[in-house]
Design an enzyme around this catalytic site. Structure first.
Site, mmCIF file in Angstrom:
data_model
loop_
_atom_site.group_PDB
_atom_site.id
_atom_site.type_symbol
_atom_site.label_atom_id
_atom_site.label_comp_id
_atom_site.label_asym_id
_atom_site.label_seq_id
_atom_site.Cartn_x
_atom_site.Cartn_y
_atom_site.Cartn_z
ATOM 1 N N ILE A 1 -13.071 2.351 14.956
ATOM 2 C CA ILE A 1 -14.193 2.782 15.804
ATOM 3 C C ILE A 1 -15.271 1.693 15.843
ATOM 4 C CG2 ILE A 1 -16.064 4.477 15.986
ATOM 5 C CD1 ILE A 1 -14.086 6.562 14.801
ATOM 6 N N GLY A 2 -15.622 1.172 14.690
ATOM 7 C CA GLY A 2 -16.677 0.154 14.629
ATOM 8 C C GLY A 2 -16.344 -1.084 15.438
ATOM 9 N N GLU A 3 -15.057 -1.449 15.471
ATOM 10 C CA GLU A 3 -14.652 -2.667 16.184
ATOM 11 C C GLU A 3 -14.498 -2.441 17.686
ATOM 12 O OE1 GLU A 3 -11.089 -4.194 14.207
ATOM 13 O OE2 GLU A 3 -12.014 -3.692 12.295
ATOM 14 N N ASP B 1 -9.249 11.619 17.580
ATOM 15 C CA ASP B 1 -9.080 10.274 18.135
ATOM 16 C C ASP B 1 -10.330 9.951 18.963
ATOM 17 O OD1 ASP B 1 -8.502 8.138 19.888
ATOM 18 O OD2 ASP B 1 -6.359 8.470 19.604
ATOM 19 N N ARG C 1 -11.092 7.646 20.987
ATOM 20 C CA ARG C 1 -10.884 7.283 22.404
ATOM 21 C C ARG C 1 -10.858 8.539 23.270
ATOM 22 N NH1 ARG C 1 -6.291 3.317 20.371
ATOM 23 N NH2 ARG C 1 -6.232 5.059 18.969
ATOM 24 N N ARG D 1 -2.600 -2.118 -3.369
ATOM 25 C CA ARG D 1 -3.838 -1.404 -3.090
ATOM 26 C C ARG D 1 -3.882 -0.147 -3.963
ATOM 27 N NH1 ARG D 1 -5.299 2.960 1.340
ATOM 28 N NH2 ARG D 1 -7.508 3.051 0.961
ATOM 29 N N GLU E 1 -8.086 -5.719 5.349
ATOM 30 C CA GLU E 1 -7.990 -5.348 3.940
ATOM 31 C C GLU E 1 -6.776 -5.989 3.279
ATOM 32 O OE1 GLU E 1 -8.784 -1.302 5.480
ATOM 33 O OE2 GLU E 1 -9.504 -0.915 3.456
ATOM 34 N N ARG F 1 -12.716 14.713 7.997
ATOM 35 C CA ARG F 1 -13.513 15.079 6.815
ATOM 36 C C ARG F 1 -14.956 15.344 7.225
ATOM 37 N NH1 ARG F 1 -12.012 9.768 3.815
ATOM 38 N NH2 ARG F 1 -9.798 9.836 4.263
ATOM 39 N N HIS G 1 -13.357 2.246 0.247
ATOM 40 C CA HIS G 1 -13.344 1.208 1.290
ATOM 41 C C HIS G 1 -13.956 -0.104 0.776
ATOM 42 C CE1 HIS G 1 -13.507 4.468 4.686
ATOM 43 N NE2 HIS G 1 -12.245 4.115 4.450
ATOM 44 N N ASN H 1 0.891 -1.166 0.000
ATOM 45 C CA ASN H 1 0.000 0.000 0.000
ATOM 46 C C ASN H 1 0.926 1.212 0.000
ATOM 47 O OD1 ASN H 1 -1.818 2.021 0.441
ATOM 48 N ND2 ASN H 1 -2.648 1.181 2.342
HETATM 49 P P1 AMP Z 1 -8.730 3.176 11.824
HETATM 50 O O1 AMP Z 1 -8.644 4.313 10.829
HETATM 51 O O2 AMP Z 1 -9.609 2.036 11.324
HETATM 52 O O3 AMP Z 1 -7.405 2.716 12.312
HETATM 53 O O4 AMP Z 1 -9.503 3.752 13.104
HETATM 54 C C1 AMP Z 1 -8.993 4.830 13.845
HETATM 55 C C2 AMP Z 1 -10.053 5.297 14.809
HETATM 56 O O5 AMP Z 1 -10.437 4.217 15.680
HETATM 57 C C3 AMP Z 1 -9.566 6.431 15.718
HETATM 58 O O6 AMP Z 1 -10.582 7.407 15.832
HETATM 59 C C4 AMP Z 1 -9.368 5.727 17.040
HETATM 60 O O7 AMP Z 1 -9.536 6.609 18.114
HETATM 61 C C5 AMP Z 1 -10.497 4.705 17.000
HETATM 62 N N1 AMP Z 1 -10.290 3.647 17.998
HETATM 63 C C6 AMP Z 1 -9.322 2.724 18.046
HETATM 64 N N2 AMP Z 1 -9.429 1.975 19.179
HETATM 65 C C7 AMP Z 1 -10.497 2.466 19.869
HETATM 66 C C8 AMP Z 1 -11.123 2.148 21.125
HETATM 67 N N3 AMP Z 1 -10.671 1.168 21.900
HETATM 68 N N4 AMP Z 1 -12.206 2.876 21.491
HETATM 69 C C9 AMP Z 1 -12.667 3.885 20.727
HETATM 70 N N5 AMP Z 1 -12.122 4.237 19.549
HETATM 71 C C10 AMP Z 1 -11.062 3.545 19.114
#
Ligand code: AMP
Length: 403
Positions: free
Chosen positions: A333-335, A284, A286, A93, A387, A243, A182, A7
């Site tokens: 975030i979803g996970e 972020d 978190r 990618r 991915e 965004r 995505h 990538n």
């Molecule tokens: P990604 O681009 O898929 O790596 O996701 C990044 C986003 O996931 C960021 O906003 C992180 O703060 C959020 N994220 C990662 N771990 C957690 C967690 N344990 N709780 C809440 N948000 C998280």
């Protein structure tokens, strides 16, 4: 055999090396800040005893070729790739394949020309991919290379979903339409969801939510994308890290006419200074969740706007699909963000979306899992995306078809 996934960005290369027999990851890492005064190398691998090892260095990596030379040297030194011909394929990618590609393709001059044509629509991504493809061709001339496009999965959308209601010539002469992104992630989690639901993907109706720093939703009918929230570029749709997602196009006109921003400044503002960052000062999730819990009103607004927008898309896609088997959460975030999942699903019981709060918050669960109640007509699934694995498997499949 082995498959290398690359990538490549304008100043970085992320990679994973897979063993195709069992899709075990032999090595993964990244080369960052290529061309700057001090670059960064992260190399993680599994040694002969099965233990995880890592090497992290700050050094000079003047070009992408120098970066890939370092990668090959690391792979050789640790006997992960003694001969480049152990590689069955290299999967690249590629963010934007426009309307040219609805599946992964073995790269030739025509494919490169098409990726070049899409540079105008993906100026931040496609130029870096082209550099990576050319350097890899030079270093691995005998290994088939495959382009796997973020846009390909969404090519099944019909004009009613992908056209903008703007003059026809903007579509026919300038390719201005919705493409979606995505796609590799939406496709991967859709396949996992079908396995969990115990029926073929071609019989599954799904709403998939890829919620990371970039975020998009996808409506999948009979295994095929019928709508997605990102558009001509990844700016449209959900509230994202930096965004804006959806907004009245007149905001752009207003920014230019009344605030005096030029096109570059508007681009910067909507892509890099908006979203969660623009609303509450950080992107972020978190940190936003902990600030909101401590009573920060702006952080609370950012979360409220995020989940409000998600509900809108779920409702819209439910109406398009008519019947939904599962709602799937993926991405950082979803996970991980239990609160975002809770607030997104709250109040959707009449749509048949009934979250099991204990399953949603259970800390010991971290793989693919169901977080809805047994009585919920729509299953709510959390599926970690992968991915790189999807690119590796699609690249090998494309090479096998071509043999
Ligand atoms: P990604 O681009 O898929 O790596 O996701 C990044 C986003 O996931 C960021 O906003 C992180 O703060 C959020 N994220 C990662 N771990 C957690 C967690 N344990 N709780 C809440 N948000 C998280």
């Amino acid at each position: 055999m082995k498959v290398l996934v690359l990538n490549t960005g304008s100043s970085s290369i992320k990679y994973q090396l897979f063993l195709s027999d069992n899709w075990h990851v032999l090595a993964h890492g990244m080369l960052a800040r290529i061309g700057e005064t001090e670059s960064e190398l992260k190399f993680n691998w599994t040694d002969a005893s099965g233990a995880s090892q890592s090497r992290h260095a700050q050094l000079s990596i003047p070009t992408h070729q120098a970066g890939l030379d370092l990668l090959i040297a690391d792979l050789r030194e640790h006997e992960l790739l003694t001969d480049v011909n152990e590689l069955a394929a290299i999967g690249h990618r590629v963010v934007h394949g426009g309307a040219y590609f609805n599946r992964p393709v073995v790269i030739d001059d025509a494919v490169i020309a098409a990726i070049e044509q899409m540079v105008a629509l993906a100026p931040l991504h496609n130029p870096g991919h082209l550099v990576g493809i050319r350097v890899a061709q030079h270093l691995f001339p005998t290994v088939p290379a495959v382009a796997v496009f973020d846009t390909a999965f969404h090519q099944t959308m019909l004009p009613i979903a992908y056209r903008y209601a703007i003059p026809e010539f903007l579509y026919t002469e300038h390719q201005i339409r919705r493409y979606g992104f995505h796609g590799t992630s939406h496709h991967y989690v859709a396949k996992c969801a079908a396995l969990m639901l115990g029926k073929p993907l071609a019989q599954c109706n799904l709403i998939t939510l890829h919620l990371g720093n970039g975020a998009s939703a996808c409506a999948i009918q009979g295994g095929q994308c019928i709508d997605t929230s990102m558009g001509l570029t990844p700016l449209e749709g959900l509230v994202m890290g930096t965004r804006s997602g959806d907004l009245d196009p007149a905001v752009v006109i207003y920014l230019m006419k009344n605030i005096g921003l030029d096109a570059t400044a508007v681009d910067q503002m909507l892509n890099r200074q908006s979203g969660l960052l623009g609303i509450c000062g950080v992107n972020d999730m978190r940190e936003i969740e902990s600030r909101a819990a401590a009573g920060d009103a702006q952080a609370e607004l950012a979360i409220g706007m995020t989940t409000h927008r998600l509900k809108k898309y779920i409702g819209a896609y439910y109406a398009e699909l008519e019947q939904v088997d599962a709602l799937v959460f993926t991405g950082g975030i979803g996970e991980n963000a239990t609160g975002i999942r809770h607030r997104t699903c709250a109040g959707l019981e009449n749509l048949g979306i009934i979250l099991d709060d204990a399953a949603n918050t259970a800390r010991e669960l971290n793989g693919a899992r169901c977080i809805s109640t047994a009585a919920s007509p729509v299953q709510v699934l959390v599926i970690p995306t992968n991915e790189e694995l999807e690119i590796a498997q699609q690249a090998l499949a494309a090479v096998s078809i071509n043999v």
